[in-house]
Design a protein around this motif. Structure first.
Motif, short mmCIF file in Angstrom:
data_model
loop_
_atom_site.label_atom_id
_atom_site.label_comp_id
_atom_site.label_asym_id
_atom_site.label_seq_id
_atom_site.Cartn_x
_atom_site.Cartn_y
_atom_site.Cartn_z
N ILE A 410 21.85 45.82 -48.53
CA ILE A 410 21.28 45.06 -47.39
C ILE A 410 20.07 44.12 -47.53
N ALA A 411 19.00 45.21 -47.78
CA ALA A 411 17.64 44.76 -48.94
C ALA A 411 17.20 44.25 -49.44
N GLY A 412 18.55 44.27 -50.55
CA GLY A 412 18.47 43.61 -52.08
C GLY A 412 19.25 41.76 -51.43
N GLN A 413 19.88 42.10 -50.74
CA GLN A 413 20.90 40.93 -50.27
C GLN A 413 19.61 40.00 -50.03
N PHE A 414 19.07 40.74 -48.59
CA PHE A 414 17.42 39.54 -47.89
C PHE A 414 16.88 39.57 -49.11
N ALA A 415 16.41 40.14 -50.10
CA ALA A 415 14.98 40.21 -50.36
C ALA A 415 15.99 38.70 -51.64
N ALA A 416 16.94 38.83 -52.24
CA ALA A 416 17.28 37.99 -53.35
C ALA A 416 17.13 36.03 -52.05
N LEU A 417 17.27 36.37 -50.99
CA LEU A 417 16.98 35.16 -50.48
C LEU A 417 15.49 34.35 -50.17
N MET A 418 15.22 35.54 -49.61
CA MET A 418 13.28 35.39 -49.66
C MET A 418 13.06 34.46 -50.85
N ASN A 419 13.78 35.62 -52.11
CA ASN A 419 13.03 35.07 -53.32
C ASN A 419 14.21 33.68 -53.75
N GLU A 420 14.54 33.44 -53.19
CA GLU A 420 15.24 31.95 -53.69
C GLU A 420 14.32 31.07 -52.88
N ALA A 421 13.75 31.02 -51.23
CA ALA A 421 13.23 30.22 -50.78
C ALA A 421 12.19 30.65 -51.16
N GLU A 422 11.29 31.53 -51.96
CA GLU A 422 9.79 32.00 -52.80
C GLU A 422 9.90 30.40 -53.43
N ASP A 423 10.96 30.93 -54.39
CA ASP A 423 11.14 29.77 -55.33
C ASP A 423 11.12 28.17 -55.10
N GLY A 424 11.78 28.05 -54.47
CA GLY A 424 11.48 27.06 -53.94
C GLY A 424 10.16 25.90 -53.54
N ILE A 425 9.62 27.12 -52.37
CA ILE A 425 7.74 27.04 -52.31
C ILE A 425 6.97 26.35 -53.74
N LYS A 426 7.37 27.64 -54.88
CA LYS A 426 7.03 27.33 -55.41
C LYS A 426 6.90 26.01 -56.33
N LEU A 427 8.27 25.33 -56.78
CA LEU A 427 8.54 24.60 -56.88
C LEU A 427 8.03 22.94 -56.18
N ILE A 428 8.34 23.27 -54.81
CA ILE A 428 7.63 21.97 -54.19
C ILE A 428 5.77 22.23 -54.39
N THR A 429 5.76 23.00 -54.06
CA THR A 429 4.44 22.54 -54.27
C THR A 429 3.48 22.15 -55.29
N GLU A 430 4.65 22.42 -56.73
CA GLU A 430 3.47 21.68 -57.77
C GLU A 430 4.29 21.05 -58.68
N ARG A 431 5.25 20.42 -57.19
CA ARG A 431 5.57 18.60 -57.36
C ARG A 431 4.60 17.82 -56.84
N ARG A 432 4.03 19.10 -55.61
CA ARG A 432 3.13 18.08 -54.57
C ARG A 432 2.12 17.53 -55.79
N SER A 433 1.71 18.93 -56.42
CA SER A 433 -0.07 18.92 -57.30
C SER A 433 0.31 17.66 -58.24
#
Length: 466
Positions: A410-433
Motif C-alpha cells: 500500500i505504501a508503495g502505491q501511495f508513494a508512486a502517486l505522491m511522486n507523480e504529484a511532486e513531478d507535476g509540481i516540478k514541471l509547473i514550477t519550471e514553466r513558471r520560471s
C-alpha cells in the motif's frame, strides 16, 4: 497557451540576454533606481529591540532579512507584523521593493498610498524606482533566471554571497516603455497566480494522499486484514474493537531492555568530534529513518566509555523530547551508533516485530496515549516507565508479517502517486520560471494579452501606475 514573438529584435550586447525587442533598452539598474539602506542613526538594533519604551511607543517596525528569505519560486512576501520590533521612524509605501544582501527580493504588500513607519535591518535595501521603471517590473526582472544569475555573479564572495549597493546598481535589465512594463507585470501577476493555484492543488493532493496512507496503515495494524474475523472490545478507548484472537499488551511486556541515552556528567559538548561514531538524538529521526549528523559524534575512547548505549540492529530508538511518537528502527549498518541524550532505545522480544512496533507507535492512537501518559509533565520527561505503559494491539507474529507485507504494498502505491504529484509540481514550477524570464526579456510578446473577463478588476501593477 502559446505566445507570439515581437516583430523585430536586435542584439542586446549581453551574452546571457541574447536578442531583445528592437525598441527595448538594455540598461544597468542604476538608471531606474536609488538604493537606500537602513534608516537608523547608529544601527544598534539589538539594544533598541529589547527596549520596552521603544516597543510600546509606536515607533517604526523593523524589517529583517528573515522577512525576505522566501522561496524565490513564489512571488514576494507578506510582511509579518509579529516579526516587527519598534525602532526609529521612517516610512515604507505599498508597492516599493525590498532586497536582502543575500539576493532575496520581495514587494511590500500594503495599501497603496499609505505610509507605514518602518526601519530596515542591517544588510537590507529599499529599492526606490524612478518614473522610467515600474517597481513591479523590476521585481519580476530580479526574480527571473537572468536576474538571479546576475545577483549571484556580482555578489561579493564571503562566507555567503553578499550584495552591496554598487552590486545592486550594476544589475542589467531589459527595459521597455512604462506602459509595456505595466502590461508585462499584469500578465505575470495573473499567470503566476494561476500557476501557483495549480501548485497548491498538487500540494493539497499530496497532503490528502499522506493522510489516506496513514489511515489505511493505521486500520491495518489495529484491525487486521480480514474484515470477517470476530472482534472484541480492546478496553482501550482510542483503539475500540480488535480481532478477538489478538492480545492487548503494554510495551514494557514486549521488550527485553529499555534504556535512556547518556545524561548529566556522562557526556559533554567537548566530547563531540567531527566524523566519529554518531550519537542519535531526536533531530536525527526523520520520517522513521535515522539520518546522522557526523558533527554530533564521539571518538573511540568516548564510545568505549558509553558502549552500554550502543544501538543494535532491530532495536527502536525513541525521542524523549519534541514530537510525541517520533522513533526509528535501527538497521544493520547503524549498529554500534550511540543512543543520544535526548533519546531512549528499546530491544523487543520475539512477540513483537520492530517494524510492526514502529507502525503502532507512530499511529495517532498511540501518540494520543503517549500524550495522556505524559500529562502533567513535558515531553522532555518521557521516560522508559511512561513509554512502557503504552498499550498495543498484538496479533500473532505471522499475522504481523502478513500485515507488514500488505502495508509495504500500500505504501508503495501511495508513494508512486505522491511522486507523480511532486513531478507535476516540478514541471509547473519550471514553466513558471521560464514564463517570467521570457516575459521580462522580451522573448514573448504579451502586449495584446488580456485577462479572462472574470478577472478584469484593477490589478496591483495597474493600480501602482495610476
Amino acid at each position: 497557451m502559446t505566445f507570439t514573438t515581437y516583430p523585430a529584435y536586435k542584439d542586446s550586447g549581453v551574452e546571457w540576454l541574447g536578442k531583445t525587442p528592437e525598441h527595448w533598452k538594455v540598461v544597468p539598474a542604476k538608471r531606474g533606481i536609488s538604493v537606500l539602506t537602513d534608516f537608523t542613526a547608529n544601527g544598534s538594533f539589538a539594544a533598541l529591540a529589547e527596549n520596552v519604551e521603544y516597543q510600546s511607543s509606536g515607533y517604526a517596525r523593523l524589517i529583517r532579512m528573515t522577512d525576505l528569505r522566501q522561496n524565490l519560486e513564489t512571488d514576494g512576501i507578506w510582511i509579518d507584523e509579529s516579526a516587527y520590533k519598534y525602532l526609529e521612524k521612517s516610512s515604507l509605501v505599498g508597492g516599493e521593493l525590498l532586497m536582502a544582501s543575500v539576493g532575496s527580493v520581495g514587494l511590500i504588500y500594503l495599501m497603496p498610498e499609505v505610509d507605514y513607519p518602518a526601519s530596515l535591518a542591517p544588510n537590507m535595501y529599499l529599492l526606490k524606482t524612478n518614473s522610467s521603471l515600474l517597481s513591479k517590473f523590476l521585481y519580476w526582472s530580479l526574480l527571473s533566471e537572468g536576474g538571479q544569475s546576475q545577483i549571484f555573479q556580482v555578489a561579493t564572495t564571503t562566507a555567503q554571497p553578499k550584495l552591496n549597493k554598487d552590486n545592486v546598481r550594476s544589475i542589467v535589465i531589459a527595459l521597455p516603455e512604462v506602459q509595456e512594463q505595466i502590461q508585462i507585470a499584469r500578465f505575470l501577476d495573473h499567470e503566476t497566480a494561476r500557476i501557483d493555484a495549480l501548485i497548491e492543488e498538487q500540494q493539497r493532493l499530496i497532503e490528502l494522499l499522506k493522510e489516506k496512507r496513514q489511515a489505511v496503515i493505521s486500520h491495518a495494524v489495529t484491525k487486521g486484514l480480514d474484515p470477517t474475523v470476530p472482534m472484541k472490545d480492546s478496553g482501550v478507548e482510542w483503539l475500540g474493537e480488535v480481532p478477538a484472537h489478538w492480545i492487548i499488551s503494554q510495551l514494557k511486556f514486549n521488550t527485553t531492555e529499555m534504556q535512556t541515552g547518556p545524561f548529566g556528567s556522562q557526556l559533554h559538548a567537548e566530547d563531540y568530534v567531527d566524523g566519529g561514531i554518531p550519537l542519535i538524538n531526536p533531530a536525527h529521526m526523520v520520517d522513521g529513518r535515522i539520518i546522522p549528523d557526523f558533527q554530533v559524534s564521539v571518538d573511540e575512547e568516548t564510545w568505549s566509555r558509553l558502549s552500554r548505549h550502543a544501538l543494535k540492529a532491530g532495536e527502536i530508538i525513541f525521542a524523549r523530547r519534541g514530537e510525541l511518537g517520533r522513533c526509528a528502527v535501527v538497521s544493520k549498518d547503524q549498529e554500534g551508533w550511540l543512543c543520544g541524550t535526548g533519546s531512549l532505545k528499546a530491544s523487543l522480544n520475539s512477540r513483537l516485530s520492530s517494524e510492526y512496533a514502529y507502525l503502532l507507535v507512530t499511529s495517532k492512537g498511540v501518540v494520543s496515549e503517549l500524550s495522556l501518559e505524559s500529562k502533567g509533565s513535558t515531553m522532555e520527561n518521557l521516560n522508559t516507565e511512561t513509554l512502557g505503559r503504552v498499550r498495543l494491539p498484538l496479533p500473532p507474529l505471522s499475522e504481523q508479517e502478513a500485515i507488514l507485507e500488505h502495508v509495504h504494498e500500500i505504501a508503495g502505491q501511495f508513494a508512486a502517486l505522491m511522486n507523480e504529484a511532486e513531478d507535476g509540481i516540478k514541471l509547473i514550477t519550471e514553466r513558471r520560471s521560464a514564463l517570467i524570464s521570457a516575459a521580462v526579456t522580451g522573448k514573448i510578446d504579451v502586449r495584446g494579452w488580456q485577462p479572462p473577463a472574470s478577472s478584469q478588476a484593477v490589478e496591483p501593477a495597474v493600480a501602482e501606475a495610476v
